[in-house]
Design a protein around this motif. Sequence first.
Motif, short mmCIF file in Angstrom:
data_model
loop_
_atom_site.label_atom_id
_atom_site.label_comp_id
_atom_site.label_asym_id
_atom_site.label_seq_id
_atom_site.Cartn_x
_atom_site.Cartn_y
_atom_site.Cartn_z
N LEU A 27 -1.22 9.10 28.27
CA LEU A 27 -2.16 8.64 29.29
C LEU A 27 -2.03 9.43 30.59
CD1 LEU A 27 -1.93 4.79 28.82
CD2 LEU A 27 -3.81 6.27 28.21
N ALA A 28 -0.86 10.05 30.78
CA ALA A 28 -0.68 10.82 32.01
C ALA A 28 -1.65 11.99 32.07
CB ALA A 28 0.75 11.32 32.09
N TRP A 78 -4.78 12.63 32.28
CA TRP A 78 -6.02 11.87 32.46
C TRP A 78 -7.26 12.73 32.39
CZ3 TRP A 78 -8.29 13.86 36.77
CH2 TRP A 78 -7.43 14.47 37.70
N ARG A 79 -7.08 14.04 32.33
CA ARG A 79 -8.28 14.86 32.26
C ARG A 79 -8.87 14.86 30.85
NH1 ARG A 79 -4.99 17.72 34.73
NH2 ARG A 79 -5.11 18.05 36.97
#
Lengths: 355, 498
Positions: free
Chosen positions: B418-419, B421-422
Motif C-alpha cells: 500500500l505504500a 500509492w502511485r
Amino acid sequence: MSLWVDKHRPRDLMKLDFHTDQAVRLKSLVQQSDFPHLLVYGPSGAGKKTRIMCLLRELYGSGVERLRQETMTFTTPSNKKVEIMTVSSNYHIEVNPTDVGIHDRVVIMDLVKTVAQTHQIDSSGQREFKVVILNEVDDLTKDAQHALRRTMEKYVATCRLILIANSISRVIPAIRSRCLTIRVPAPTETEIASVLKLVCRKESLNIPPELAIRLAKAADRNLRRALLMCEACKVQQYPFTADQKIPEPDWQLFIRETAALILSEQTPKKLGEVRQKLYELIIHGVPPDMIFGGLLKELVRNCDMSMKCQVASHAATYEHRMRLGNKAIFHIEAFVAKFMAIYKKFVEESMGDAF
Amino acid sequence: MTNNLKKEKKWFKPMFDFDDEEKPAKKSKKETHSQKVPEDIEPVESEVLDLKAGQKPIIIKDHQHWLKTFEPVKVEDLAVHNKKVQEVEEWVKTVCNNNNSDMLLMTGPVGCGKTITLRVLATKYNVRITEWITPVDIDIPSEYGEFEFKQRQSVRFLDFILNAANFTSLLDDNNRKLVLVEDFPNTFLRTPSEFTEVLQQYRQRAKSPIVFICSETHTDNKNSAANIFTPSLKEQFKIHHITFNSVAPTNLKAALKRVDSIISRKHTAVYNCPTADVIECVVNSSAGDVRSAVLNLHFACLKGGSRQNMDTSIVPGKESKSKGVRKKKQTSSKFMSLGKDQTVSILHGVGRVLNPKVIETETGSKKFTHSPEDIIEQFISQPISFVNFLEENYLPHFSNIDHVDKAASAISDADFMLAEWREKMCQEYGLYTAVASLMLANKAPISAWNPVRGPKNMKIQYPSARELFLEENHLYKGKILVSDYQTYCKIIGNKTGT
C-alpha cells in the motif's frame, strides 16, 4: 541550563577531537571561494552537526551563531497549510523536512526557492551564497528527493545545500552524485574516552579511565550520549568511582521490559499487551528502527545459535519492509508475532526432550 | 375553468410553482384516484391502436404518471416505519395550528421516503406545501455577450420563502401552509453564514412552519445536512431534527406488494404481474431505497416489445445454491443488471473479514459467504484506512500464535504494497492480501463479542526544548532529543534544580 555536550562543543574545525585529517581537508575546501553541495552522513552522535557548524563558522564568521527560530507556513497543492519550524541565522537556514510527513516535497521546493531568491545584502567580504541545511534526508519521501534533485541544480548559484543523513542507502543516487559525500564515522571507544577525560579536565573533575571506557561502551559509540551519561553520572555521584552505576536511557529500559513480556508468554493476548507498549514507544517519539534494534538485541539473548540466525533473518526482512512501508507498528508487530511463534515451538520441543 | 386560473396566476411570482399534479390530490384522494385510472389507461390503449396492429409497443403518454400511480396515498401506505411517521405527524399537527415559524429538518439516506411522508401527511391535514426550486441564476447573455446576473440567490430565496409563508394563495383560502426546501441554493453550501442570516429573517418575519429535507450520504463531504445544519445552528433556531433510516426489507416488501396489487388491478396492459420471487429480488437489490425499488420493479415487470417475459434479463444471482440458502432465510438472489450496490460500512466490512462465515456448497466444497473479492470491491477506494481498521481489531479473534504470525506477516506485506500509492494495482493487491489472508489464517477463532476499535492516532509528541531545560534555539530537535537527551536532562535538571 547549559549541558556539557553543548558547552564544550568544538566551534572551530581545527579544534575537533577526532577525524582531524578530515577536518583539515574541510577547512581547505571552504577556503577556496566556492564549494559543492554536501551530503554528510554517519551514525548518530558521531559529530556531523558539530562539523557542519564549524564549517559555517569558518565560512561566515561568528554571525552564524546568532540563531533565531521561525515558523514558516507552506501551502500544499491540496490547499492544506503546513507549518514547519526553522532555525536560521543571517547566513543559513536549517530545517527538518520530515516534520511535516508526506508534505515534505512542498517544504523543500518552496523553502529552497525563497532562500535562493533573496541575495545577500552585503556581498562584500561575504560569500555569495546562503546555506540550507536539511536534516534527516534519508527519511524524505521519494517525491521530495526528486524535487530536491531539481532544485539543487536550479539554484546552485545562490545557495548551497548541506544534507545530513544517517545512511545514504535510502538517498536516491541522483542526489548522491550531485553532492560531495562526506562520511563521519562513529568515534572509537578510546576516542570517546579521551574526549570524556578532556571535558572532565575542563570542568576540573577527575574521571577514572575505567569509568570512561565503560561510559563509551554503554553509549554505543555515540559521543553525545556518552557526554550526557557522564554528566548524569556526575550529578548522581561524585567523586566518580570506577564501578558506579551508569543510568540507561528510559526507552532502553522500556524496550527491555517489552522484550521480557514477549518471552514470558506467547499468546495473542500477550501480543495485544506488547502492542500497547509499542504504541507508547512510537508515540513518545522513539524512532522505530531503534525499537526494532533494541528488541532484537534483547530477544536474541535467550536463543540458541540456530534460532538466533533464524530470528535475525526474519528481523532483517521485517525491518526492510518497515523502511519501505508506512506503518512501522505493523512490521514490528509482525516480527514479534513471528518471534513468538518460533520461540513457542522451540520451548515446546525442548520440553518434549526433557521428558 | 382551471385553464383560466392557470393564466391568471401569472401576475404573481412566476417561480411560485403551484403543483398542478398535487392539486387534485388535495381533495378526497379516493375519488380522484378512481377518476384518474381510466384516464391513465385510455390514452395508452388509443396510442397502441394508432400503431401497426402487429407490434403493439406500449407507450406511456404522460411521463410522470407511471411512477406517480404507485405513490402512496394514505398514511398506511407509507413504507416508512410507523414510529417515524408518527413523529412527523405529531410535528405537523402541533405546528400547523399555530402560526409560528417553526423549523423541521428531515434527514436520511436517499429514497427512504422523507418527502413523500411529508406530502402524504400534508394532504391528510389539508396543509398546502410550497416548495422552493433553485432557479437558474444567470440570464441569456445580452447582445454584447455579457451575462447579466439577477438578484443574489440568497435574497431571492428569502423573498420566496417569506412570500410563501405569509400569503395565502388566491386559488384556495386554505391558510394552513408550509414551506418546503429540498433544493438548497449553492450559495449556502459555499457560505453557510448567509444561511444563518436568512433563517434569522425568516424566524422574525414568517408566519408558517418551514421544512428542510436533506439526503445523507456515507461520505461526509457531500453531506449538505451536516455542512449547513451545524449543531449550533440547530440549537440557535430550535430546529426539530428527525432522522430517517433506510427502509427495512419487510416494509419495502409490503410497499411492493401494494404496487403489485395496483398493477394487477389496473395496469395489466403495461406490466406483467410480478411474482413473489421478482419482488424478493427487487427488495434485495435496492438496499432500502423505495424509489429505486419501484423503478426496478417497473423495469422488471414491463412487457417487452415482443410480449416476452422480461424474466430472461433478470439474473437471479447464484441460482444454483439459492435453494440451500433459502432454508436459512438468507436469500442472496438479486438482479445482476439492476439495482443499487449494497453499501457496507467499514465496521460491517471489518466484521465480515474477522468473523468469516463458511458455508458448504452442494458439491461439498467450502466457500465464504462473503468472498474476499466482494469485500475488497467495497473498500477499494479507501484501502489504507480499511487495513488500519483490520490491524487494530484482528488480534482478539485469534487463539493460536502461529495463526497470528501468518496474519501479522500478511498485514506487513499489505502495508508494504500500500505504500506504493502511485500504482493502482498495488493498492488492490495490498488490500487483497490483507483481507484474504486474515480470513484464511484464523483456523481456531475465538467467538466472543469484540467491539470494533478505530485505528490509533499515531501523532508523535516530541518533547519541547523547554521541557528538557534546554534553550529554545537548541541545535537538535525531535528524535535526538528523545533518544539521547530526554533521560539525562531529567536526571541533571532535577539535581541542579533542587
